[in-house]
Design an enzyme around this catalytic site. Structure first.
Site, PDB file in Angstrom:
ATOM      1  N   HIS A   1       0.887  51.303  83.134  1.00 27.45           N
ATOM      2  CA  HIS A   1       0.794  50.340  82.038  1.00 27.45           C
ATOM      3  C   HIS A   1      -0.330  49.395  82.459  1.00 27.45           C
ATOM      4  CE1 HIS A   1       1.604  47.254  79.129  1.00 27.45           C
ATOM      5  NE2 HIS A   1       1.972  46.386  80.050  1.00 27.45           N
TER       6      HIS A   1
ATOM      7  N   ALA B   1       3.500  52.584  71.467  1.00 30.39           N
ATOM      8  CA  ALA B   1       3.732  52.026  70.125  1.00 30.39           C
ATOM      9  C   ALA B   1       2.409  51.587  69.492  1.00 30.39           C
ATOM     10  CB  ALA B   1       4.698  50.853  70.201  1.00 30.39           C
TER      11      ALA B   1
ATOM     12  N   SER C   1       8.931  42.814  84.532  1.00 32.09           N
ATOM     13  CA  SER C   1       7.931  41.988  85.219  1.00 32.09           C
ATOM     14  C   SER C   1       6.697  42.811  85.543  1.00 32.09           C
ATOM     15  CB  SER C   1       8.526  41.431  86.524  1.00 32.09           C
ATOM     16  OG  SER C   1       9.761  40.816  86.271  1.00 32.09           O
TER      17      SER C   1
ATOM     18  N   ASP D   1       4.745  48.911  86.750  1.00 30.65           N
ATOM     19  CA  ASP D   1       4.979  50.144  87.509  1.00 30.65           C
ATOM     20  C   ASP D   1       5.274  49.824  88.980  1.00 30.65           C
ATOM     21  OD1 ASP D   1       4.318  52.146  85.361  1.00 30.65           O
ATOM     22  OD2 ASP D   1       2.495  50.946  85.387  1.00 30.65           O
TER      23      ASP D   1
END
Ligand code: ADP
EC number: 1.1.1.27
Length: 310
Positions: free
Chosen positions: A172, A147, A116, A120
């Site tokens: 992120h 990636a 979710s 972080d």
């Protein structure tokens, strides 16, 4: 391995689909407050699996998680118009208060894999609420950004992304740090490799890759409303590292003692992952600019998580 997925929306179902096709788990169970949705996702995915694997895909209430080794948390609410980031975080913290409590009432010592967003902070929240060891509460973090980074570098150099060793660290999100200085292609430093194959990594190209990695989610959301296949694949990769006790090095988010002087902060670093969760945190050599970027990212996350009543 039995894997529970709480939150059968786009991200949870994409993770379940990727996992079921790969056959990594023997059983996948979907749980959602919308029971009909969990049931439908399980049934739909279970019709795809016979072509690829023998994974059993079911749904149920929290009691159906009994015996799960890991539980992916992909439940959450989305931002209301005009809602601040902090207000959204507070609502998602309340969702996690209910969900984490309900999971732990059934499974006493699971690995929690947090999907979710903002991932972080939600990983920080899940660590605090669960009381589980930090090594067992793992956020998908920058696995997807890493990636994307590898894939763009690989495309430019004409090699497989799997032969590119490069990481995105920190949050992120907007403050993430693409670490060019320690990136390698095979065993060769990235710049040297690029020169060898006649495809130099100019400053313009680096900026364009940085921009594309950082803005990928915005671009996808503009086109189709939300992102889920990429993260579903990333979550399945983490589950595989755990299920097969691979000791694989993946960039994921966990609460870390100290990052660039900031204590107890939850963000992504490369970490060794196996059966017991995170076995080891790695602190790569960075240049000054990357180090400062990581410090700023850590500081921002620390401030934000400190604003939540946990
Ligand atoms: P995403 O794109 O992040 O997957 P979705 O809205 O598609 O977002 O999925 C989130 C899911 O989380 C929804 O299916 C919703 O019903 C579920 N959910 C929200 N709150 C809870 C909760 N308290 N318990 C269980 N599931 C929840």
């Amino acid at each position: 391995m039995k894997v529970g997925i709480v939150g059968a929306g786009m991200v949870g179902s994409a993770a379940g689909f990727a996992l079921a096709l790969a056959g990594t788990a023997s059983e996948i169970v979907f749980v959602d407050q919308n029971r009909a949705l969990a049931l439908a996702q399980a049934e739909d995915i279970s019709h795809a699996t016979p072509f690829h694997s023998a994974t059993k895909v079911t749904s149920g209430g929290y009691d159906a998680l009994d015996g799960a080794d890991m539980v992916i948390l992909a439940a959450g609410v989305s931002q209301k118009p005009g809602e601040t980031r902090l207000a959204l975080l507070e609502r998602n913290t309340e969702v996690f208060r209910v969900v984490v409590g309900a999971v732990l009432a059934v499974v006493s010592d699971p690995i929690l894999l947090i999907a979710s967003n903002p991932v972080d902070i939600m990983t920080h929240v899940a660590t605090r609420l669960s009381g589980l060891p930090r090594s067992k509460v793992i956020g998908s973090g920058t696995i997807l950004d890493t990636a994307r980074f590898r894939s763009l570098i690989g495309r430019h150099l004409g090699i497989s992304p799997q032969s590119v060793h490069a990481y995105v660290l920190g949050e992120h999100g907007d403050s993430e740090v693409l670490t060019w200085s320690n990136a390698r292609a095979g065993s060769i430093g990235l710049s040297a490799f690029a020169e060898q194959v006649g495809r130099p990594l100019t400053q313009d190209l680096r900026q364009s890759i940085d921009h594309d990695v950082r803005n990928a989610a915005y671009r996808i959301i503009e086109g189709k409303g939300s992102t889920y296949y990429g993260i579903g694949g990333g979550l399945a990769r983490i589950v595989k590292a755990i299920a097969q006790d691979q000791q694989a090095i993946l960039s994921v988010s966990t609460t870390t003692d100290v990052v660039e002087g900031i204590e107890n902060v939850t963000l992504s670093l490369p970490r060794v992952i196996g059966r017991a969760g995170v076995h080891l945190d790695l602190h790569p050599d960075l240049d000054d600019e990357e180090r400062e970027g990581l410090r700023r990212s850590a500081e921002m996350l620390k401030d934000l998580s400190g604003k939540l009543a946990l």
